[in-house]
Design a protein around this motif. Sequence first.
Motif, PDB file in Angstrom:
ATOM      1  N   PHE A  46      -2.756  43.414   0.247  1.00 47.37           N
ATOM      2  CA  PHE A  46      -1.830  43.348  -0.878  1.00 47.37           C
ATOM      3  C   PHE A  46      -0.961  42.089  -0.769  1.00 47.37           C
ATOM      4  O   PHE A  46      -1.479  41.030  -0.423  1.00 47.37           O
ATOM      5  CB  PHE A  46      -0.991  44.625  -0.966  1.00 47.37           C
ATOM      6  N   THR A  47       0.339  42.192  -1.063  1.00 48.44           N
ATOM      7  CA  THR A  47       1.162  40.989  -0.947  1.00 48.44           C
ATOM      8  C   THR A  47       2.114  41.087   0.246  1.00 48.44           C
ATOM      9  O   THR A  47       3.194  40.493   0.241  1.00 48.44           O
ATOM     10  CB  THR A  47       1.960  40.749  -2.249  1.00 48.44           C
ATOM     11  N   TRP A  48       1.716  41.811   1.281  1.00 48.86           N
ATOM     12  CA  TRP A  48       2.533  41.881   2.490  1.00 48.86           C
ATOM     13  C   TRP A  48       2.858  40.512   3.075  1.00 48.86           C
ATOM     14  O   TRP A  48       4.023  40.269   3.443  1.00 48.86           O
ATOM     15  CB  TRP A  48       1.849  42.737   3.559  1.00 48.86           C
ATOM     16  N   GLN A  80      -6.059  35.974  -7.747  1.00 51.77           N
ATOM     17  CA  GLN A  80      -5.990  37.076  -6.789  1.00 51.77           C
ATOM     18  C   GLN A  80      -4.609  37.735  -6.787  1.00 51.77           C
ATOM     19  O   GLN A  80      -4.449  38.821  -6.241  1.00 51.77           O
ATOM     20  CB  GLN A  80      -6.320  36.588  -5.369  1.00 51.77           C
ATOM     21  N   ILE A  81      -3.620  37.085  -7.360  1.00 49.21           N
ATOM     22  CA  ILE A  81      -2.314  37.750  -7.527  1.00 49.21           C
ATOM     23  C   ILE A  81      -2.510  39.017  -8.356  1.00 49.21           C
ATOM     24  O   ILE A  81      -1.814  40.007  -8.165  1.00 49.21           O
ATOM     25  CB  ILE A  81      -1.310  36.796  -8.214  1.00 49.21           C
ATOM     26  N   GLY A 109      -5.311  32.607   0.012  1.00 54.64           N
ATOM     27  CA  GLY A 109      -4.310  31.693  -0.510  1.00 54.64           C
ATOM     28  C   GLY A 109      -3.355  32.237  -1.552  1.00 54.64           C
ATOM     29  O   GLY A 109      -2.397  31.557  -1.921  1.00 54.64           O
ATOM     30  N   TYR A 110      -3.573  33.469  -2.054  1.00 55.43           N
ATOM     31  CA  TYR A 110      -2.698  33.908  -3.154  1.00 55.43           C
ATOM     32  C   TYR A 110      -1.268  34.141  -2.684  1.00 55.43           C
ATOM     33  O   TYR A 110      -0.322  33.976  -3.451  1.00 55.43           O
ATOM     34  CB  TYR A 110      -3.268  35.151  -3.855  1.00 55.43           C
ATOM     35  N   ASN A 111      -1.097  34.508  -1.422  1.00 56.95           N
ATOM     36  CA  ASN A 111       0.267  34.663  -0.927  1.00 56.95           C
ATOM     37  C   ASN A 111       1.000  33.329  -0.877  1.00 56.95           C
ATOM     38  O   ASN A 111       2.218  33.281  -1.076  1.00 56.95           O
ATOM     39  CB  ASN A 111       0.240  35.309   0.466  1.00 56.95           C
ATOM     40  N   ALA A 112       0.254  32.248  -0.613  1.00 62.75           N
ATOM     41  CA  ALA A 112       0.878  30.920  -0.567  1.00 62.75           C
ATOM     42  C   ALA A 112       1.469  30.547  -1.920  1.00 62.75           C
ATOM     43  O   ALA A 112       2.558  29.969  -2.004  1.00 62.75           O
ATOM     44  CB  ALA A 112      -0.153  29.888  -0.114  1.00 62.75           C
ATOM     45  N   TYR A 167       6.164  48.058  -4.013  1.00 62.45           N
ATOM     46  CA  TYR A 167       4.754  48.153  -4.392  1.00 62.45           C
ATOM     47  C   TYR A 167       3.856  48.122  -3.156  1.00 62.45           C
ATOM     48  O   TYR A 167       2.922  48.929  -3.030  1.00 62.45           O
ATOM     49  CB  TYR A 167       4.419  47.008  -5.358  1.00 62.45           C
ATOM     50  N   CYS A 168       4.133  47.209  -2.222  1.00 61.48           N
ATOM     51  CA  CYS A 168       3.300  47.105  -1.024  1.00 61.48           C
ATOM     52  C   CYS A 168       3.322  48.410  -0.228  1.00 61.48           C
ATOM     53  O   CYS A 168       2.283  48.874   0.262  1.00 61.48           O
ATOM     54  CB  CYS A 168       3.779  45.960  -0.136  1.00 61.48           C
ATOM     55  N   LEU A 169       4.506  48.993  -0.080  1.00 58.50           N
ATOM     56  CA  LEU A 169       4.622  50.233   0.682  1.00 58.50           C
ATOM     57  C   LEU A 169       3.809  51.351   0.048  1.00 58.50           C
ATOM     58  O   LEU A 169       3.040  52.045   0.719  1.00 58.50           O
ATOM     59  CB  LEU A 169       6.096  50.656   0.775  1.00 58.50           C
TER      60      LEU A 169
END
Lengths: 339, 339, 339
Positions: free
Chosen positions: A297-299, A191-192, A246-249, A139-141
């Motif tokens: 994104f979620t990289w 934010q996810i 913070g959503y990646n955390a 998805y990130c790519l």
Amino acid sequence: MERSVRARWAWRPAHAPDVFTRVLRALGQVVFQANPWTGGILVVALGTADWRYAAYAVGGAALGAVTARGLGVPSDRREAGPESFNSALLALCLAVLLDPGRPATALLTAAGCLVVTVGTAAAVRLLSVWNLPPLTLPYCLVAVSVTVAAPAFRRVWPHDGSLAALPGAASGRSALHAGDVARAFLHNVSQILFLELWHVGALLLAAVFLAGRTAGLVACAGSLTGIATAWALGAPAERIADGTLGYNAVLVALALCGAFLPATPATLPYALLGAAASTALTPAVAALLAPSGGHVFTWPFVLTTLGFLAAARSFPRLTATEPGARAVRPGRASSVRQR
Amino acid sequence: MERSVRARWAWRPAHAPDVFTRVLRALGQVVFQANPWTGGILVVALGTADWRYAAYAVGGAALGAVTARGLGVPSDRREAGPESFNSALLALCLAVLLDPGRPATALLTAAGCLVVTVGTAAAVRLLSVWNLPPLTLPYCLVAVSVTVAAPAFRRVWPHDGSLAALPGAASGRSALHAGDVARAFLHNVSQILFLELWHVGALLLAAVFLAGRTAGLVACAGSLTGIATAWALGAPAERIADGTLGYNAVLVALALCGAFLPATPATLPYALLGAAASTALTPAVAALLAPSGGHVFTWPFVLTTLGFLAAARSFPRLTATEPGARAVRPGRASSVRQR
Amino acid sequence: MERSVRARWAWRPAHAPDVFTRVLRALGQVVFQANPWTGGILVVALGTADWRYAAYAVGGAALGAVTARGLGVPSDRREAGPESFNSALLALCLAVLLDPGRPATALLTAAGCLVVTVGTAAAVRLLSVWNLPPLTLPYCLVAVSVTVAAPAFRRVWPHDGSLAALPGAASGRSALHAGDVARAFLHNVSQILFLELWHVGALLLAAVFLAGRTAGLVACAGSLTGIATAWALGAPAERIADGTLGYNAVLVALALCGAFLPATPATLPYALLGAAASTALTPAVAALLAPSGGHVFTWPFVLTTLGFLAAARSFPRLTATEPGARAVRPGRASSVRQR
């Protein structure tokens, strides 16, 4: 296995609820819970923001599953559904970033879901060498490619001009008030789904608790770690409160403590170190992509989690702290354990 | 092996010199010489510039070793110490780039050393598929992330504004004088420690000669190759003289002729081709990272060396030029041979 | 095998035509056809634009082959010639982008061919883990490095100032006329050789048809897919007509339908999906490299094809649609089948 390939393609209305359950389960995997109720609440949460966001996410998940089936992906791997949740995230992201009401966006999203399904199969194969899961890498790519390319295409880009700009230094108040912390705590979850809406965050957090109390507590710990790290480093309060730091955390904490490593007293600090690292990494990814007009994104989640999972094998204290503890099983999503 | 894990953790004052030797040996590996005297001179050289630089480097190396031990990294691999020298380089780099006197820098450095230790374990595992060593890849990844993210964090960033800028074309005198060459020759070595100080370069070069005459001569050849390549391509004399274009050439030469490939008449030209390639690659990495505000660090060395080591297996003339010559052993640092 | 290494080095005028055939065959592999006649027409096509382009391409291919032989690359792999066509593309690209008439360009090209040969060996080894072919990845890596670094070197860079700029949004007419389509159709082929010349495209397309009717039709389908995708997304007509958006589509179609996957009714739509994806990816790569002054080269082709080939293993319908169909053989270029 005993059913022929042809039979699998036939339309089976009797199994429609089954298909619906699968899609919801795939959506639940966005927060690592292959639980149809978690997925259902996620859809409701999206619907409170905009019914079209919910439709895009469900449509994306279904399209990813159908494409994988059409290309003949073996059934047992399809159950885990990385094609589905990567497609769902891509569809949702394009709905939010481009205009969800235009037919061009819908067509582009459908094409993107085909490509992300191929990308998921590629990521699964490439990462299988290290026994690592694809996470949301496909998805990130695709999402970075589409959003960076979008300004070059007039039918795709609803805005004037490109977003490309050199990254600047932080500005604004850095003292953190209680209200900022509360908003950040829920926005880190919402934010996810690309949304800065506290009630979406609250619903999604409830959906995680529904799937398991431990997962819910880990998500809370991840969100608080993200806030504490960003505050300690001196991030502007506004950036903390809107949840973009913070959503990646939250995702890293869930992945490293419960989903891909067992939830034990030894993995929790490891997961929270990962959560802190992904928070610090977030502005780095933003700065690397800003001159091209890309989004984070979620990289940070993907890079941090893959790194920490690859490293975990070298740390026997993490993976076998207690006699009889479950061994590490990267590559198997939480779905496996829940069924 | 026979000692219990608990015993290894106990404080053993009698072995303190042993720990100190290990840290110095790890520091010596910054120039591929797992020799405590090389590491010791490196510390002295740093101390002549600023005692805090020496303290950061020693502290980083120690913290990396302690973290690796705490996480249970098997002892035999820890001896080679990639955790230690990557941590040491990260600590030194943050001391030089951020203000070493602030507590914020020290705390950030400590946290960074934890993360770089995890990153080293991940890099070791990912690269083991090709039997390639991690080199300074973990340090480069964390250092780029921290420095690119730093302007977004007020407590971290001591400067005003970001360093992000579009790369420009070369300007300034390109004729090279004898004085430029002399300065470049020593600065190419001192820039390995982020310093443009000729006496630091001279001390470090002496430390390499101390560990082995061949290694010293190879380092000299690498430095001269870097100067010649930069001059031949038409780099401004100022960029050559300050050593920023040639320090990767020194590292590549040492890595490909002595450390990871045997030092033979066949590998020397190969190593010097790599040194030249890394010199040409240096402004490319600078241009790729400039719009995000990033630094080059040792990326050209890492990328060139990994590429040339991966390729070396396909070139039988390199790895078995003479009967009885030592076989290639990527993945084993020079430390293995010296003990 | 029976000839000694020494004998292979000896000058053998009797075999000169053999060497010439090999170079032409390597050049034919630029369009995946290891056919000396295809390579010959390619040289003629280049010559119609500028004889020096043809000379650079032939010289690059020969230098790559000689370097690979000099380093002792086993003969059976050298036949496939990834060293040769990557060197040829690098030489041609430097001739077109820098001034082909200057001795500095020729020397830089020769050095670049040495490095790209090492890079090819590295790429072959790294990608062999997944049984993937190197494609033009080594060329892309070296070409981006050289062109991004070039403005820092006065003897290399013939222009004033750097090309680095932030990417902008599309502008200009997006309605597509019949003349645009015709020009785009042939420029999509000629841009494989960095040229916007319709007669070069026509000659190269004829050369593909000469090697095989299926390959020619697939190339046409790829070119049309690129045009249709770019038009559907709303690219400016000027960008479509000059071929810069579609040359990757031609390469992807040839690679995924005939070269690395069998040409079957099942792989054709898969290959055309890849062709469409690479077309959309092209402005993304352009935007990612623009702030550093880089060019797109064949990155979209390389990334798309590697992803789609890696994924193909998971799709049994692609690789075994008909009983008795040829199995997928990534890593073996079409050359294998033609001999």
